[in-house]
Design an enzyme around this catalytic site. Sequence first.
Site, PDB file in Angstrom:
ATOM      1  N   GLU A  47       1.257  42.122  32.157  1.00 11.92           N
ATOM      2  CA  GLU A  47       0.561  41.915  30.892  1.00 11.92           C
ATOM      3  C   GLU A  47       0.321  43.246  30.187  1.00 11.92           C
ATOM      4  O   GLU A  47       0.003  44.252  30.823  1.00 11.92           O
ATOM      5  CB  GLU A  47      -0.763  41.178  31.132  1.00 11.92           C
ATOM      6  CG  GLU A  47      -0.545  39.749  31.608  1.00 11.92           C
ATOM      7  CD  GLU A  47      -1.820  38.964  31.829  1.00 11.92           C
ATOM      8  OE1 GLU A  47      -1.771  37.731  31.687  1.00 11.92           O
ATOM      9  OE2 GLU A  47      -2.858  39.580  32.140  1.00 11.92           O
ATOM     10  N   CYS A  81     -10.834  44.409  29.908  1.00 12.28           N
ATOM     11  CA  CYS A  81     -10.705  45.321  31.039  1.00 12.28           C
ATOM     12  C   CYS A  81     -11.026  44.608  32.349  1.00 12.28           C
ATOM     13  O   CYS A  81     -12.056  43.956  32.485  1.00 12.28           O
ATOM     14  CB  CYS A  81     -11.660  46.500  30.840  1.00 12.28           C
ATOM     15  SG  CYS A  81     -11.577  47.725  32.147  1.00 12.28           S
TER      16      CYS A  81
END
Length: 406
Positions: free
Chosen positions: A119, A375
């Site tokens: 990703e 994150c």
Amino acid sequence: MNGFAVIPSVTTTTTSGEPIAGDVARKQNLLELNREGLERFFENVLGEKRYRAHQVMKWIHHRYVSDFEQMTDVGKALRARLQACAEVRVPCVVFDKHSADGTHKWLLAMDTDSKNAIETVYIPDKGRGTLCVSSQIGCGLNCTFCSTATQGFNRNLTTAEIIGQVWVAARHLGNVPHQQRRLTNVVMMGMGEPLMNFDNVVRAMSVMRDDLGYGLSNKRVTLSTSGLVPMIDRLSTESDVSLAVSLHAPNDKLREQLVPLNKKYPIAELMASCERYLSVNRKRDSVTFEYTLMKGVNDKQEHAHELVKLMRQFDCAMQVKGAAKVNLIPFNPFPGTYYERSTEVDIRAFQKILLDAQILAMVRRTRGDDIDAACGQLKGQVVDRTRRQAEFRRTIEDRVGRDVAA
């Protein structure tokens, strides 16, 4: 699929990224080469002048052209030879997702069967656009609060697969280096530990910073590491990009629970390596220490005071006020985790202790969490060569079983 074809990966470079002269049976992926490697390929394999390599590099990284026939200022005969022995093979876009806040996430296939995919995330902001790039399929480390860690590990990404993420994103965004720049920063903070894939990451970063590549300044390319001390030392001699360290705890006892690598490279050794990095790279005046705040784990006031002491020691060692910068990251949950995000009150209280001690501390705004692009949430698709995926599933099943029994 946006027209990006996936072709089985073949290696036609040495471990240093140099092309293997005379090997034309297998096509050389030009994304695998930085400027020096491409120049050698044109000289040694094609018998051409170096400026021809520069022409092609601009076509690839400035105009995002992967078909040699479209490179109109390259002679027809040279285009034919390039077709015979080279290619520009980019990752295949499996899907792309848009967040309500403008964040964009791509799932990129690395193999023909799409079982392995990584990703990549683009985060737009006022006056800047940051691309979060992956370096491995999965991760070889086992940080307990990171979604990638639950996927186990398959392999390192090649240089082409790393820079290919930048190529796909920049092409999609319509980025024009030196003119209409949509992509202003790259952070090596995606899936994987960059310093465990040192050569490929450093080569890819050189393309990011090359004027014939993406033209980013050194300070706009950031490498984040969990703390491989010997490789931080090596990085200081081979690159001068910005350095970020995944700290997440102010003492060894707690950090060993969160970042198992700390057992091998404790905080004192890690901080010393950061000092050496700045001493060698005089253009860099600070290191960013990342600290993910988890409720009841590492967000207490005593933790903040310990962190202040650690950061002050670093500033003192470097004889530079502000050499240590702290990036506070609210924990981003993922399925199966038992950690929780700290409350907003606790996050601000933690930050205030740092600021009152004159430690520069920013709270990172959560972006893309509605598409699992924040994150710590990246996981991709990993054919696990470890047993970590299965172990994580068993942990979840055991927890669910206990909850049902209760």
